[in-house]
Scaffold this active site. Structure first.
Site, PDB file in Angstrom:
ATOM      1  N   LYS A 136      45.197  44.759  32.222  1.00 22.72           N
ATOM      2  CA  LYS A 136      44.873  43.515  31.507  1.00 22.72           C
ATOM      3  C   LYS A 136      44.725  43.787  30.013  1.00 22.72           C
ATOM      4  O   LYS A 136      45.168  42.999  29.173  1.00 22.72           O
ATOM      5  CB  LYS A 136      43.575  42.914  32.070  1.00 22.72           C
ATOM      6  CG  LYS A 136      43.727  42.426  33.505  1.00 22.72           C
ATOM      7  CD  LYS A 136      42.399  42.279  34.251  1.00 22.72           C
ATOM      8  CE  LYS A 136      42.652  42.244  35.752  1.00 22.72           C
ATOM      9  NZ  LYS A 136      41.425  42.429  36.559  1.00 22.72           N
TER      10      LYS A 136
ATOM     11  N   THR B 108      42.791  48.124  37.190  1.00 23.49           N
ATOM     12  CA  THR B 108      43.601  46.956  36.857  1.00 23.49           C
ATOM     13  C   THR B 108      43.152  46.396  35.515  1.00 23.49           C
ATOM     14  O   THR B 108      43.937  45.743  34.818  1.00 23.49           O
ATOM     15  CB  THR B 108      43.497  45.865  37.942  1.00 23.49           C
ATOM     16  OG1 THR B 108      42.120  45.690  38.283  1.00 23.49           O
ATOM     17  CG2 THR B 108      44.275  46.248  39.181  1.00 23.49           C
TER      18      THR B 108
ATOM     19  N   HIS C 201      41.924  51.752  48.958  1.00 18.06           N
ATOM     20  CA  HIS C 201      41.595  51.520  47.544  1.00 18.06           C
ATOM     21  C   HIS C 201      40.690  52.582  46.942  1.00 18.06           C
ATOM     22  O   HIS C 201      40.237  52.431  45.806  1.00 18.06           O
ATOM     23  CB  HIS C 201      40.913  50.164  47.353  1.00 18.06           C
ATOM     24  CG  HIS C 201      41.785  48.986  47.621  1.00 18.06           C
ATOM     25  ND1 HIS C 201      42.548  48.376  46.655  1.00 18.06           N
ATOM     26  CD2 HIS C 201      42.028  48.304  48.761  1.00 18.06           C
ATOM     27  CE1 HIS C 201      43.200  47.362  47.179  1.00 18.06           C
ATOM     28  NE2 HIS C 201      42.912  47.300  48.467  1.00 18.06           N
TER      29      HIS C 201
ATOM     30  N   LYS D   3      34.007  47.411  33.223  1.00 12.61           N
ATOM     31  CA  LYS D   3      34.317  47.716  34.630  1.00 12.61           C
ATOM     32  C   LYS D   3      32.979  47.965  35.319  1.00 12.61           C
ATOM     33  O   LYS D   3      31.946  48.062  34.649  1.00 12.61           O
ATOM     34  CB  LYS D   3      35.193  48.962  34.734  1.00 12.61           C
ATOM     35  CG  LYS D   3      34.669  50.159  33.921  1.00 12.61           C
ATOM     36  CD  LYS D   3      35.602  51.358  33.964  1.00 12.61           C
ATOM     37  CE  LYS D   3      36.788  51.238  33.039  1.00 12.61           C
ATOM     38  NZ  LYS D   3      38.063  51.228  33.689  1.00 12.61           N
ATOM     39  N   ARG D   4      32.975  48.066  36.659  1.00  7.61           N
ATOM     40  CA  ARG D   4      31.745  48.443  37.344  1.00  7.61           C
ATOM     41  C   ARG D   4      31.201  49.740  36.747  1.00  7.61           C
ATOM     42  O   ARG D   4      31.977  50.604  36.309  1.00  7.61           O
ATOM     43  CB  ARG D   4      32.016  48.634  38.848  1.00  7.61           C
ATOM     44  CG  ARG D   4      32.250  47.341  39.613  1.00  7.61           C
ATOM     45  CD  ARG D   4      31.086  46.389  39.506  1.00  7.61           C
ATOM     46  NE  ARG D   4      29.925  46.891  40.205  1.00  7.61           N
ATOM     47  CZ  ARG D   4      29.499  46.439  41.380  1.00  7.61           C
ATOM     48  NH1 ARG D   4      30.121  45.440  41.986  1.00  7.61           N
ATOM     49  NH2 ARG D   4      28.433  46.950  41.950  1.00  7.61           N
TER      50      ARG D   4
ATOM     51  N   LYS E  28      33.605  56.721  36.688  1.00 11.18           N
ATOM     52  CA  LYS E  28      34.297  56.009  35.603  1.00 11.18           C
ATOM     53  C   LYS E  28      33.847  56.517  34.226  1.00 11.18           C
ATOM     54  O   LYS E  28      34.470  56.210  33.217  1.00 11.18           O
ATOM     55  CB  LYS E  28      34.064  54.506  35.730  1.00 11.18           C
ATOM     56  CG  LYS E  28      34.663  53.914  37.016  1.00 11.18           C
ATOM     57  CD  LYS E  28      34.350  52.424  37.137  1.00 11.18           C
ATOM     58  CE  LYS E  28      34.773  51.822  38.458  1.00 11.18           C
ATOM     59  NZ  LYS E  28      36.207  51.494  38.512  1.00 11.18           N
TER      60      LYS E  28
END
Ligand code: 26V
Length: 811
Positions: free
Chosen positions: A657, A653, A354, A545-546, A551
């Protein structure tokens, strides 16, 4: 007197009252919201229980081939609404609670989230269970029943504070304790070898007790089981054996055992090689293996055909010790010859990676493994010896090749490389998006791919449309039902038919009305959790998100500050009003991630109070992001921020969504964004910035972030404002380190290189948002293209290509 139909007792009303009286132990007339939540849950639980018994009976009778999904994390969220949906009891239950003058949604809000995971990996496991049940696959998830899940995030003075999450404090109606299912798990000690036979003389032992959660399938009576293990002192450990004076010491000795399942480990920027974490991993793997072997031996005379009847999947490397554990069970406990056992082992296991981040790849010091799992270390050494002999024969004399492949890293302290163990012990290894799977075989696993090219494959992630559309977005679900019928829940490709509707003015109006209502709901959540009032007429720009440097929430902040300065410079330009919405947790020890959270709050504080700005720009941070918060955010988003440095986000993911709920994506050419683009069409997504090969090339040619600072005045002005204390007047130097990491620290994630392209893409977003009908058309095209991202498709692929499992026929 006319009958008041609202208060006519319904069947569910009577059931709920019976549960209030007999199960919960309260007077139905006095029931609180929580009491009602528990009573409605009990009503669903009885049916789940029946379905579980029936599913197990059928699978047992058919000696079904099963999949066992081993995962340290299952981010389940709440259960009630999903269970009612699967059982087709939602309307019944709503009528029942109405008799208590309540709304089902308000009742459901009283259930705490089961937050037994950190982020993407854990939520994926939960979506997968939903799909395995829905596809009717004989399947078991195995994990840990953490007493404390993901920490609760509070914000104090703009900073993240972590609080424990005692989600089991008041008990949960959703677990089935299996008092009779308990296994010993051993630790420590040494190994004796007698006549070629190994005997593990352990020094410690703990008992694993099973607690089941029943995962209902949708459109089927089938269920899947999530079996979670709790650590308890072994049966022979007797507190009473201590004399009264030592009672305190006895109690603390008991804790030594039970702390194994106390708390979920955070997904830190750099994983700490902690002994308790290793014990957690072995604890749940050892219990799960005993359980699946017992099930096999109840149905078959021996273990020789184990690989024909069970597929064991490793969700990342966290359960990788299972490879050594199965070898130990087969060879030491069942006298199977090593070579036979190894063949069986490789045929049984498969592994999903992952993350490409080298620092997130799990390794354990050899010394620690020797101390905690001495027999497993021996087994790993033997696997490694035979593996390296095999590899040496392929490339004689290439010692570097062997050193890179070895299960033992020899640089510095010797460490066991869990990803290598997982690859060697599995017949299939997959990444989670097309790009990620390509990068795996080109980069971190290239040497393994040279040995076994056919072992590596891709399974692009997906999300369950039941939770992430039907449940989270009842407005859109209703519109889809009217337009397409109800079949999309189980066949998400049906969304394709929306393409024909995207320019239909009537449909557009309904679609926009749904989005608007969802934005009102989200605005309420924002006001309730932050006190900030935002306008549902502004563009809702969402990054949830985290919090992690790769990111690039910080890049988003740079755009916000740019926009703030641009509005001040040109106050009369036609600015599209925006609300920039952040949410996400930072690992407690991740200093720069926490600093980014603080910066978001400081920037928001200045902008939101600036009278010159008004509704043109608002910045909010919704605290305590988790599954239930996400269920409100996703449907209310206009714009989905997926802006990781190309080549760093394995899949994502949340991107799925958001697009599924009608948000347009602004994103980099990374992870599953690439496949989202292919499916929704280039015109319906804003892709910007460096692509993976360009990131690599720029890195190799000597990236100089300072050049961008010098070249782009707007960027300079943004960075100067942040670094100079423009948003932290009380502590002007607060964000100097963050800015220095960009200008002087090499800007590892290349924010400055992508800044200009990002601002350009945001301008295109504005331009489109100014034309509501066109924006709506693109949003509809997004929903229409997202069918492929159902986790049903993903699990179908795993089932056919990796696990070779299929539903069993009726009894
Ligand atoms: C690492 C560690 C290390 C120390 C202890 C706890 C812990 C827990 C998790 C991790 C790795 C997390 C990896 C992860 O969540 N990856 C995400 O997986 C998603 C599902 O495949 C994917 O969509 C995201 O892109 C990826 O970041």
């Amino acid at each position: 007197m006319p009958l008041n139909t609202k208060h006519l007792p319904t069947e569910s009303g009577a059931l709920i009252d019976a549960h209030l009286l007999h199960t919960i132990g309260v007077d139905p007339a006095q029931a609180s919201h929580s009491d009602l939540m528990l009573a409605v849950s009990q009503m669903a639980r009885t049916q789940l229980s029946e379905r579980w018994v029936e599913t197990q009976a059928v699978e047992r009778q058919n000696k079904a081939r099963r999949v066992v999904y081993l995962s340290m994390e299952f981010l389940m969220g709440r259960t009630l609404s999903n269970a009612l949906g699967a059982l087709e009891l939602t309307e019944e239950a709503a009528r029942g609670v109405k008799q208590h003058a309540q709304q089902l949604e308000d009742i459901a809000d009283h259930e705490p989230d089961a937050a037994l995971g950190n982020g993407g990996l854990g939520r994926l496991a939960a979506c997968f269970l939903d799909s395995m049940a829905t596809l009717g696959l004989p399947s078991w998830g195995y994990g840990i029943r953490y007493e404390y899940g993901m920490f609760a995030q509070h914000i104090a003075g703009g900073s993240q504070q972590e609080y424990p999450d005692p989600w089991l404090l008041d008990g949960t109606p959703w677990e089935f304790p299996r008092a009779d299912i308990t296994y010993p798990v051993r630790f420590g000690g040494w190994v004796e070898h007698v006549d070629g036979q190994a005997f593990w003389r352990n020094s410690g032992e703990v008992a694993a007790k099973a607690y089941d959660m029943v995962v209902p399938g949708h459109g089927t009576q089938k269920v899947s089981t999530l079996r979670l293990w709790k650590a308890v002192a072994p049966a022979h450990f007797d507190l009473g054996a201590f004399n009264t004076g030592d009672y305190h010491r006895a109690a603390s000795a008991k804790n030594e055992f039970e702390n194994i399942s106390w708390v979920l480990y955070p997904n830190d920027s750099t994983p700490a090689g902690r002994e308790l974490r290793l014990k957690q991993e072995y604890f749940f793997v050892a219990a799960s293996m005993q359980d699946l072997i017992k099930r096999h031996l109840d149905e078959h005379p021996s273990l020789v055909n184990l690989a024909e009847h069970v597929a064991i999947h490793l969700n990342d490397t966290h359960p990788a010790i299972g490879v050594a554990e199965l070898m130990r069970i087969l060879c030491d406990e069942h006298d199977m010859p090593w070579a036979d056992a190894w063949k069986l082992c490789c045929a049984t296991f498969s592994y999903t990676n992952h993350t490409l981040m080298p620092e997130a790849l799990e390794t354990w010091p050899v010394s620690l493994m020797q101390h905690v799992l001495p027999r497993h270390l021996e087994i790993i050494f033997r696997i490694n010896k035979e593996f390296l002999e095999f590899a040496a024969a392929k490339r004689p004399g290439d010692d570097q090749f062997l050193a890179r492949l070895s299960l033992i890293g020899e640089q510095g302290e010797r460490r066991v490389r869990m990803a290598h163990l997982s690859i060697v012990g599995s017949h299939k290894v997959n990444g989670v998006s097309a790009l990620h799977s390509d990068l795996l075989v080109e980069t971190i696993f290239a040497d393994f791919a040279a040995l076994w090219p056919e072992r590596f494959t891709n399974m692009t992630n997906g999300v369950t449309p039941r939770r992430w559309l039907a449940q989270a977005n009842p407005g859109l679900a209703g519109l889809l039902d009217q337009t397409l019928g109800k079949g999309w829940r189980l066949d998400l490709d049906q969304l394709q038919q929306l393409k024909a509707k995207k320019a239909d003015a009537t449909f557009q109006q309904s679609f926009m009305a749904v989005k608007r209502a969802n934005k009102v709901r989200l605005a309420k959540l924002i006001e309730h959790t932050t006190g900030i009032v935002v306008s549902p007429d502004s563009l809702f720009d969402v990054q949830v998100k985290r919090i992690h440097e790769y990111k690039r929430q910080l890049l988003n902040v740079l755009h916000v500050v740019w926009r703030y300065q641009a509005i001040l410079a040109e106050p009369h330009a036609h600015w599209v009003p925006r609300t920039v919405i952040f949410a996400g947790k930072a690992a407690s020890s991740y200093v720069s991630a926490k600093s980014i959270i603080h910066l978001i709050h400081d920037v928001g504080n200045i902008i939101n109070r600036d009278p010159r700005i008004g509704d043109k720009l608002k910045v909010v941070f919704i605290p305590n992001y988790g599954v239930s918060v996400a269920e409100v955010i996703m449907p209310g988003a206009d714009l989905s921020e997926q802006i990781s440095t190309a080549g760093t986000e394995a899949s994502g993911t949340g991107n799925m969504k958001l697009a599924l709920n009608g948000a347009l994506t602004i994103g980099t050419d990374d992870g599953a964004n690439i496949e989202i683009r292919q499916n929704v069409g280039d015109d319906n997504i804003f892709i910007f910035g460096l692509k993976t090969p360009e990131v690599k090339a720029l890195r190799h040619s000597g990236y100089q972030p300072m050049r961008y600072y010098e070249k782009l005045p707007a960027l300079k002005s943004v960075l100067d404002a942040i670094a100079g204390g423009g948003f932290s007047p009380d502590e002007p130097g607060r964000y100097r380190p963050l800015v220095d990491s960009l200008l002087w620290g090499g800007d590892h994630y290349m924010l400055l290189a992508d800044f200009e392209a990002y601002i350009g893409a945001q301008a295109k977003v504005d331009a489109l948002y100014r034309k509501p009908a066109q924006w709506c058309e693109h949003a509809i095209a997004n929903v229409a293209g997202m069918g492929v991202f159902s986790s049903d498709r993903t699990i179908g692929e795993y089932a056919r290509q990796i696990w070779h499992v299929a539903p069993v026929s009726r009894r």
